[in-house]
Design an enzyme around this catalytic site. Structure first.
Site, short mmCIF file in Angstrom:
data_model
loop_
_atom_site.label_atom_id
_atom_site.label_comp_id
_atom_site.label_asym_id
_atom_site.label_seq_id
_atom_site.Cartn_x
_atom_site.Cartn_y
_atom_site.Cartn_z
N ILE A 34 -18.81 91.37 68.90
CA ILE A 34 -18.79 92.15 67.65
C ILE A 34 -20.05 93.01 67.51
CG2 ILE A 34 -17.30 90.48 66.48
CD1 ILE A 34 -19.77 89.36 65.06
N HIS A 92 -12.22 90.88 67.89
CA HIS A 92 -12.83 90.06 66.84
C HIS A 92 -13.54 90.91 65.79
CE1 HIS A 92 -12.95 86.27 69.63
NE2 HIS A 92 -11.74 86.55 69.17
N CYS A 137 -13.07 94.75 52.01
CA CYS A 137 -13.12 94.34 50.62
C CYS A 137 -12.18 93.16 50.38
CB CYS A 137 -12.74 95.50 49.70
SG CYS A 137 -12.77 95.06 47.94
N CYS A 166 -17.67 96.71 47.14
CA CYS A 166 -16.79 97.81 47.53
C CYS A 166 -17.13 99.07 46.73
CB CYS A 166 -15.33 97.41 47.30
SG CYS A 166 -14.13 98.68 47.80
N CYS A 214 -12.92 99.86 42.14
CA CYS A 214 -12.80 98.53 42.73
C CYS A 214 -14.05 97.68 42.47
CB CYS A 214 -12.53 98.62 44.24
SG CYS A 214 -12.25 96.99 45.01
N THR A 253 -17.51 85.43 79.74
CA THR A 253 -16.81 84.65 78.73
C THR A 253 -16.56 83.24 79.21
OG1 THR A 253 -14.78 84.47 77.40
CG2 THR A 253 -14.59 85.58 79.52
N ASN A 304 -19.38 85.44 85.91
CA ASN A 304 -19.98 84.57 84.90
C ASN A 304 -21.12 83.78 85.52
OD1 ASN A 304 -19.75 83.89 82.11
ND2 ASN A 304 -19.00 81.87 82.67
N MET A 305 -22.03 83.33 84.70
CA MET A 305 -23.16 82.55 85.19
C MET A 305 -22.71 81.23 85.80
SD MET A 305 -25.99 84.21 84.88
CE MET A 305 -27.19 82.89 85.04
N GLU A 306 -21.61 80.69 85.30
CA GLU A 306 -21.12 79.40 85.78
C GLU A 306 -19.60 79.40 85.76
OE1 GLU A 306 -21.80 77.40 81.37
OE2 GLU A 306 -23.23 77.03 82.99
#
Length: 310
Positions: free
Chosen positions: A142, A158, A166, A207, A212, A250, A275-277
């Site tokens: 994100i 995500h 809002c 908002c 609103c 991931t 990936n690292m692992e």
């Protein structure tokens, strides 16, 4: 960490909401493969032939830019990890605390830059686009570092730290203010002994739509929430068409994203994990390349000798 419910989709409804489809002989071989290859030359052959590449990225890519993950040993904001704060219940119970957490994360990202992994992906996408080939990034992150690197075909499943929604009218808007509201100025320090601010709700982000004034929340998917069905439909379409898939940085434990690459592998499409692992899904994939994505991806996605370079 509780799996996220998933909106029905052509690929995902059977995976997460009902019986799994029976695998073809080709996919059974892929799913039971015990030792994925780390042969870069073999991967590069697949890369050279691919016309539609999907790259699924997670927190490990951004961790190399110094972005906190708030998971695992030492992954705390004050006394909490992300799964304790990134929930609808936490926001309903203490919106001030949750906004402090996200304010801290927004401010941290102002000083972070894409690393060689992000840049390799963006440069590969731009180069292959000129050759009539497609690269799409499906990210769980994100932080907008893929955008900052120049990635165009991007599905942020995500959400993003820099959009709000809002809670009254539902309006979604970009928001890069620093701070996002005056009451959060200087707040959000991550140290365990930091005194909670307890900002009154009426002073939290509100908002700005006419008439609103409702309470804003971060436009991100929290634990226990559904992903946007429209985005899942796009993900479904890209995964169904891809002829090469990369899984980068991931842990393959957060659903439904954890099943994206295994679903691709089940139809015999090459999947490469960077990936690292190893992860719970590693043995389902054709390739696994250990190490920092900022080291492995530039080599993996560099121009191939067969490419038409203008």
């Amino acid at each position: 960490m509780r799996p996220l419910p998933v909106a029905p989709g052509r690929l995902f409804s059977q995976l997460c909401c009902g019986p799994k489809p029976s695998a073809s002989p080709q996919s059974k071989i892929c799913l039971t493969m015990a030792r994925p290859s780390s042969n870069m030359a073999d991967f590069r052959k697949c890369f050279a032939n691919a016309k539609h590449i999907v790259i699924i990225s997670g927190a490990g890519v951004s961790a190399e830019s110094g972005v906190p993950t708030f998971r695992g040993t030492g992954g705390y904001w004050r006394k909490w990890q992300a799964q304790h704060l990134a929930t609808p219940l936490a926001f309903a119970h203490n919106p001030s605390q949750v906004w402090e957490f996200y304010h801290y994360r927004r401010e941290v990202m102002r000083n972070k830059e894409p690393n060689p992994g992000h840049l390799a992906i963006a440069q590969c996408e731009a180069r292959l686009r000129d050759q009539g080939r497609r690269v799409v990034v499906i990210t769980q992150n994100i932080d907008e570092l893929h955008r900052k690197a120049g990635t165009k075909n991007l599905l942020e499943i995500h959400g993003t730290l820099f959009k709000t929604r809002c809670t009254s009218c539902g309006n979604v808007a970009e928001n890069y203010k620093s701070p996002i509201c005056p009451a959060l100025l200087g707040k959000g320090a991550p140290e365990p002994d930091t005194q909670e601010s307890r900002i009154p709700v009426h002073k939290l982000p509100r908002c700005e739509e006419a008439g609103c004034g409702g309470l804003l929340r971060p436009h991100v998917v929290w634990f226990g929430e559904n992903l946007d069905p429209a985005i899942l439909k796009e993900v479904d379409r890209e995964l169904a068409r891809c002829d090469l898939c990369l899984v980068v940085g991931t842990s393959s434990v957060v659903y439904p994203a954890a099943m994206f690459a295994p679903q691709v592998a089940s139809r015999g499409v090459p999947v490469a994990e960077f990936n690292m692992e190893t992860t719970p899904a590693t043995n389902r994939f054709r390739f696994h390349f250990p190490g920092p994505c900022g080291v492995t991806l530039p080599e993996a996605l560099a121009p191939h000798e067969t490419e038409r370079i203008s």
